[in-house]
Every structure is written in structure tokens, then in C-alpha cells.
Design a protein around this motif. Structure first.
Motif, PDB file in Angstrom:
ATOM      1  N   GLN A 135     -10.265   3.766   9.590  1.00 57.98           N
ATOM      2  CA  GLN A 135      -9.251   3.873   8.538  1.00 57.98           C
ATOM      3  C   GLN A 135      -9.071   5.343   8.113  1.00 57.98           C
ATOM      4  N   ASN A 169      -5.636   7.474   8.367  1.00 58.30           N
ATOM      5  CA  ASN A 169      -5.059   8.183   7.208  1.00 58.30           C
ATOM      6  C   ASN A 169      -4.843   9.665   7.521  1.00 58.30           C
ATOM      7  N   LYS A 176       5.480   5.957   6.351  1.00 58.22           N
ATOM      8  CA  LYS A 176       4.026   6.130   6.397  1.00 58.22           C
ATOM      9  C   LYS A 176       3.330   5.196   5.407  1.00 58.22           C
ATOM     10  N   ARG A 177       3.950   5.014   4.261  1.00 54.43           N
ATOM     11  CA  ARG A 177       3.369   4.104   3.259  1.00 54.43           C
ATOM     12  C   ARG A 177       3.331   2.677   3.815  1.00 54.43           C
ATOM     13  N   LYS A 229       0.636   2.386   6.481  1.00 48.90           N
ATOM     14  CA  LYS A 229      -0.710   2.307   5.889  1.00 48.90           C
ATOM     15  C   LYS A 229      -0.968   0.902   5.345  1.00 48.90           C
ATOM     16  N   LEU A 234      -1.817   9.935   9.738  1.00 45.30           N
ATOM     17  CA  LEU A 234      -0.574   9.726   8.983  1.00 45.30           C
ATOM     18  C   LEU A 234      -0.202  10.985   8.192  1.00 45.30           C
TER      19      LEU A 234
END
Lengths: 218, 479
Positions: free
Chosen positions: A48, A52, A96-97, A100, A55
Motif C-alpha cells: 500500500q 501511494n 488518483k483519489r 486509491k 500515485l
């Protein structure tokens, strides 16, 4: 006056050229394979952090895909999220949000690992996706211990084609059997390197996840 | 065959062979001495002459460059002096039009004031008191004997009373008349002041004109020196050009700094307009678009300054008729204003995008959302104001740019002249070195063949001595 109009026309030409310019040749494509088999699911928390970081690093026009490695990975069904980011930064941020969010949902849903591990199928799927995006720089990130365990009847013993792809093995953990005979670990890594190199790709191993900036570096 | 083999004259005896070879070489060098000396001298002379020729050519080129520099410098200086004098004459014209064109009306005002003052003066003139005729009668009465004559005494008393009354009346009238005259003189005061003020103003104007005339005289002297192409004028202009070059370079560096800030202010939001992932060559389209906007602002600034006749980089703009020039001013100013507004909007957009990116990074770093900073609109407004002002600030780059271009002609010319001077010196030095190297080679050659030369000198000396002795014998015999 003529010079003034000339300048204005020059801007228009530049803007027109800008809108027509090639967008794919310089973009980056990243495809990350997450090993969801057996005990390796415990390592997904670290994945993760990598996602992140990626991203945050990838720009407008870049492509990003994440798929899980399970019993049979040469399938679109295993893709968790994939996206080619918009040219506009504001839209890219929204994408991107959403990306995620999809990853977080998947990671929260992983309870039990799959029985088999089809890394080759995942690699083939990754190469196919990256070729479709037409990205200039192609990265395949394998978050796995590289121990392939195929289901009976699945054929994966053939040369893979990953031309122009940078294949990066991340967090290649040592298995219990590796501790007994370390040659098994080195042999496994060596075998994958040979397969990737023979398929036209470049091979790297990064086990220190504190140096994430090296992932997309040379 | 090896080298040792060639010089091995007597096999098995290298020392003897070596000595023999050396002797043979010395003999050969001695025999070839004359032609060898000539060859060495010829070579050194050729090289020396070649270098001298090149040095001469370079020196001529330097002289041409220096003359050209002087011409350029004097032409630029003459142009600047003409502009300065022209501007001074325009100022003088303005003063003359403003102040001295009203001279007839001023004269009229002064004449009116003088008339007023004259009238008032006439009115204020003292009127003589009428001669008292009755004084003689009083004198006659006063000489009369009044002793014993009561009637005469009463008459004199009455006359005395009448005289006193008359005196009072006359004095009162006199005082009134004096008071009236004083009032008239009091009224004259503002006229005097006005006249004084008017004359003072005229005096100031005249003094200002005199100062300007002195200034113009000085400039005219400088201009004459430039026209006469004196070295003093050229030296002064060179020094001035150097100063201007460095000052304008400094200002241009500051302007480049401003342009870089401006670029950073609009490059990110431009990616929202033209796309963040597209490229032209190896450069991002958004960066090129931002750069083009800044360059267009600079170009508009140049045109505006040209239209205002502040700079003279484009003579065609300066030569336009006034109507067209005014149109040009308005067009360039409007474009600059529009670009300034666009930049201001882009700066606002940049702030929003940066805030969004920051929020995303915080989310990705899984940091708790921070509260919005108090007065967070201040940087936004600051960026917008900067985005609006910078295009106008960049417009003024035209002034140092013109100065830089003009002064760089002189500075670069001087540098080229200095380089050519240095090259000429170096070539002369090399030529002389070649000549002395030839002499050195001849001496080294003689050093190698010294045994036979020594023998030759010895034999010659001996022969001279013998000739001398023989001559002395003959002289003795004759004596």
C-alpha cells in the motif's frame, strides 16, 4: 503592428501544436502485480505504501494498473484498478483519489490467500496492458516472493515476451526453505532474471522499501 | 639493418667505430657549414617574415575595428546629444509658450496696474491749505492800542475766538484730507504687491530660461566635440558606454529573475489548458506556452516603449505618424492588460491546483487532514497581484535592453580590438622568437663542428701572423 500580429499568430500556432503533440511516447506506464497467495498476504500492507508513493509520483498522461497474482493470473478479472491519467492535473488528482479508494477496498477485502501463484500469467497480462497504453517507459513491479506454484494443467513453461519493460521485483522475501538452503533463493531470482532478460526486458530487485525513489529510477 | 649496424664501421670495435663516425659527422658538418647556415637563416627569416606579416594584418584589422568603434561610438553619442538638446529645446519651447506667450497680456496687466497706481498717486497728492487772508487783518488789529478801549478789547477777543474757531475748522479739514490720501495710498498696496509678484514670476521664468540656456550651451559644446571627433569625446563616451553596459546588464539580470518567477507562476496552470503530458520536442508544451506568453509580454512591452518614443529599437515605429502611433500605444497596452489579467487568473488557478495536490499528497501519506491556515487567502491574492504586475514590470525591460544593445556594440568592439591587439603582439613575439631561434641553431651547428672550426681559426691566425712578420721584415729591409 505586423510584428504584434505575428506574435499572436505564433502563440496560436504553439498552442495548436501543443494540443496536437504526441502524448504517448514520453508517458510512463506502471503495472504492479500483488502476490495474494498464502502467507505473503501479510506483506500487502507494505504494498500500500508503494502504491501511494507511485500515485504521488506519476504525472498526467501516465498509466497505472494493479492486479493480484492468484491461481490463474492471465485474466482481466485479476485487475484491481487501472487508469490512464488525464492530461489536466486537476482531473488527474481526482482519478488518483478514486484509484486509491479501489486499492484500499481491495486490501481491506483480502482475508485468505489463494492456493496457487501464477506469476508468469500476471507478467503476460502486465506486458499486454502496458503495450496497449503505448507508454514510452514501461515498468512491471512484482510484489512477490517469486515462488511460482501453478495449478495442475496450467502451462507456463515457455519464454515470456516483455520487450522494453523494466521488471522490478519488490520485497522478495526469503522462504523457510531458503533459510535451509540459500541457493534455492538465489536460483529462483536467477531464473526469473534469465526469463525476463531473454524476453527483452530489464531485471532489477529492490528489497529495501525505504528507498522507493529507486523503483522508477534506472 | 639496425642503427648500431649502420655506425659499426669496424666490427668488434664499437668505440673506434663511434669515434670515426663522429669525426666523419664533424667533417661533414664543417663542409656543409655554409649552405646549412644559409638554410637555417632562410628558414628563420621566412618564419619571421610570415609572423610579422600576420601581425601587421592583425594590427591593421585592429585599427579598422578601433576606427569602426570610434565611428559607432561617436554616432551613438551624437544621436544621444541631439536627442538631449532636442528635448531641452522642447522644454524651452514649453516654457516660452506657457509663460512668455502671455507676455502681451502680462504687459497689459502691468500697464493697468501702473495706471491705477498713477491715478491713486495723483489723488493722494497734498492740497495746499488756502492762505489765510484774514491774518493780515488780525496783524493790523493786533497793532492797535487796546488800553482804555473796552470796545477794541472786546473786538479783539471776538476776533481771537473767530480765529481759533477757524483754525480748528481748517485743521479738521486738513486732517480729513490727509486721512483720505492715506486711504488712497492704502488701496495702492495690493497693486504694488501684484506688480511685484508679476515681476518676480517673470524674473523666475527668465532665470530658468537662462539656466536652461547654459545647460544647452554645455551640451552643444559636447556635441561639437563629438562632431569634431576628438579623442576626449570618444574617451568620455567609451567610459559612459562601459558604465551603461554593466548597469543595464545588472537590470536585465533582475528582469530575467522576474521572468523566471513569472514562468513558474504560470507553467503549472498552463498544463491545465494545454495538457500536462504533451511535449514539443523534448520540452513540455505547457512550459513552452508559458514561455511564449512571457515573450509576448516582453514584445508588447518593447512595442509600447517604442510607441511612446521612450526607446528607439524599431525606427519604423518611431517614424509612424502620431495618429497611428497612438493607436499602436492603445493596442499594445490593451494586449498587455489582457495578458496581465490572464496571468492573474492563471496564478489563482495555480494556487488551487497546488492546494489540491497538497491535499492529495497528505491523503496518500495517510496524514490527518490539517486545518486550513488562517488568512490562507493572502498568498492567493499575493500571487494574483504578482501575476498582474509582472507583465507591466517586464514591459519596462525595453529601456535597459536598448541601453544594453547600444553599449554592447562599443564594449564588444573594444573587446575584439583588445583581442586583436593581443594576437598581433603574440605574432610579433613568435616572429622574433623564430629569428633568434635561427641564430641559436646556427650557433649550435657551429658548436657541433667546433674542432675543425678551431683548426681553421688557428691556421688563419697563423697565416695572419706570418704575413705580419713577413711585412715587418720587408719594412726593415726597406729602412
Amino acid at each position: 503592428m505586423k510584428k504584434c500580429f505575428g506574435s499572436v499568430i505564433l502563440i496560436i500556432i504553439f498552442l495548436f501544436l501543443g494540443s496536437c503533440a504526441d502524448t504517448t511516447s514520453r508517458s510512463t506506464g506502471v503495472y504492479m502485480l500483488l502476490d495474494s497467495s498464502g502467507t505473503y498476504t501479510q506483506e500487502l500492507k507494505q504494498a500500500q505504501a508503494i502504491i501511494n508513493y507511485l500515485l504521488g509520483t506519476l504525472q498526467s498522461g501516465d498509466s497505472f494498473g494493479i492486479a493480484k497474482i492468484d491461481s490463474a493470473s492471465f485474466s482481466e478479472k485479476d485487475i484491481i484498478a487501472k487508469m490512464t491519467f488525464d492530461k489536466r492535473p486537476s482531473v488527474t488528482n481526482k482519478q488518483k483519489r478514486l484509484f486509491k479508494q479501489s486499492v484500499d477496498t481491495f486490501l481491506a477485502s483480502v482475508k485468505k490467500g489463494s492456493a496457487f501463484t501464477d506469476i508468469t500469467g500476471g507478467l503476460l497480462q502486465a506486458a499486454e496492458y502496458l503495450n496497449e497504453t503505448g507508454a514510452g517507459k514501461k515498468y512491471i513491479l512484482i510484489f512477490s516472493d517469486l515462488k511460482e506454484d501453478l495449478k495442475k494443467g496450467h502451462i507456463r513453461d515457455f519464454p515470456i515476451q516483455v520487450p522494453g519493460c523494466e521488471v522490478v521485483a519488490l520485497n522478495v522475501t526469503k522462504l523457510r526453505s531458503d533459510n535451509v538452503d540459500p541457493r534455492e533463493y538465489y536460483g529462483r531470482v536467477q531464473r526469473w532474471e534469465e526469463r525476463v532478460t531473454e524476453g527483452g526486458g530489464h531485471w532489477r530487485v529492490i528489497n529495501d522499501l525505504n528507498r522507493l525513489e529507486n523503483i522508477l529510477g534506472s | 639493418m639496425s642503427l648500431a649496424g649502420i655506425f659499426s664501421i669496424l666490427p668488434g670495435s664499437p668505440l673506434t667505430s663511434g669515434i670515426m663516425a663522429l669525426a666523419a659527422a664533424v667533417v661533414l658538418l664543417y663542409l656543409a657549414r655554409g649552405p646549412a647556415h644559409k638554410a637555417i637563416y632562410s628558414l628563420s627569416r621566412v618564419v619571421h617574415a610570415g609572423f610579422r606579416l600576420m601581425a601587421r594584418s592583425v594590427a591593421l584589422a585592429e585599427e579598422r575595428v578601433r576606427n569602426r568603434n570610434k565611428e559607432v561610438l561617436l554616432a551613438a553619442g551624437a544621436d544621444a546629444a541631439e536627442r538631449l538638446i532636442e528635448r531641452e529645446f522642447q522644454r524651452v519651447e514649453g516654457v516660452v509658450k506657457r509663460d512668455l506667450s502671455q507676455y502681451p497680456s502680462l504687459h497689459r496687466v502691468l500697464a493697468d496696474q501702473v495706471v491705477h497706481i498713477d491715478e491713486d498717486y495723483r489723488e493722494s497728492a497734498e492740497v495746499p491749505i488756502p492762505p489765510p487772508d484774514w491774518v493780515k487783518a488780525v496783524d493790523s488789529l493786533a497793532q492797535l492800542e487796546s488800553k482804555g478801549n473796552n470796545w477794541l478789547g472786546s473786538i479783539l477777543t471776538e476776533v481771537h475766538k473767530t480765529a481759533v474757531t477757524q483754525h480748528k475748522t481748517t485743521m479738521e479739514e486738513y486732517r480729513k484730507a490727509v486721512g483720505k490720501r492715506h486711504a488712497i495710498l492704502e488701496k495702492m498696496r495690493p497693486y504694488w504687491r501684484k506688480v511685484s509678484q508679476t515681476l518676480e514670476d517673470v524674473g523666475k521664468t527668465i532665470t530658468g530660461l537662462q539656466e536652461r540656456a547654459t545647460y544647452i550651451d554645455n551640451r552643444m559644446k559636447e556635441y561639437e566635440e563629438i562632431r569634431n571627433k576628438t579623442d576626449k569625446a570618444a574617451q568620455k563616451l567609451t567610459s559612459s558606454a562601459m558604465t551603461q553596459f554593466f548597469i543595464s546588464a545588472l537590470v536585465l539580470l533582475i528582469a530575467i529573475g522576474g521572468a523566471v518567477i513569472n514562468f513558474n507562476l504560470i507553467a503549472l496552470p498552463m498544463s491545465e489548458m494545454v495538457g500536462g503530458g504533451s511535449y514539443i520536442g523534448s520540452f513540455k508544451t505547457s512550459d513552452i506556452a508559458a514561455l511564449v506568453i512571457i515573450l509576448v509580454e516582453l514584445a508588447m512591452g518593447l512595442y509600447l516603449m517604442e510607441s511612446l518614443r521612450i526607446t528607439r529599437l524599431f525606427p519604423i515605429i518611431g517614424q509612424m505618424d502620431d495618429k497611428m502611433r497612438h493607436r499602436m500605444i492603445w493596442v499594445t497596452f490593451t494586449i498587455l492588460l489582457v495578458l496581465a489579467c490572464v496571468e492573474s487568473a492563471l496564478a489563482f488557478m495555480r494556487d488551487r491546483i497546488a492546494a489540491d495536490m497538497q491535499a492529495l499528497r497528505q491523503t496518500l501519506a495517510q496524514v490527518e487532514g490539517q486545518q486550513v491556515a488562517f488568512n490562507s487567502w493572502i498568498p492567493t491574492i499575493g500571487q494574483m497581484v504578482m501575476g498582474f504586475i509582472l507583465p507591466f514590470a517586464l514591459a519596462f525591460v525595453a529601456i535597459p535592453l536598448e541601453s544594453f544593445v547600444q553599449s554592447s556594440r562599443t564594449v564588444v568592439g573594444e573587446m575584439v580590438a583588445a583581442i586583436l591587439r593581443g594576437t598581433a603582439f603574440l605574432l610579433r613575439l613568435l616572429g622574433n622568437m623564430a629569428r633568434y631561434a635561427g641564430e641559436l641553431l646556427v650557433n649550435i651547428y657551429d658548436l657541433l663542428a667546433f674542432p675543425l672550426l678551431w683548426v681553421e681559426n688557428y691556421l688563419r691566425h697563423r697565416k695572419d701572423q706570418m704575413d705580419l712578420e713577413q711585412g715587418e721584415i720587408i719594412m726593415n729591409e726597406e729602412v
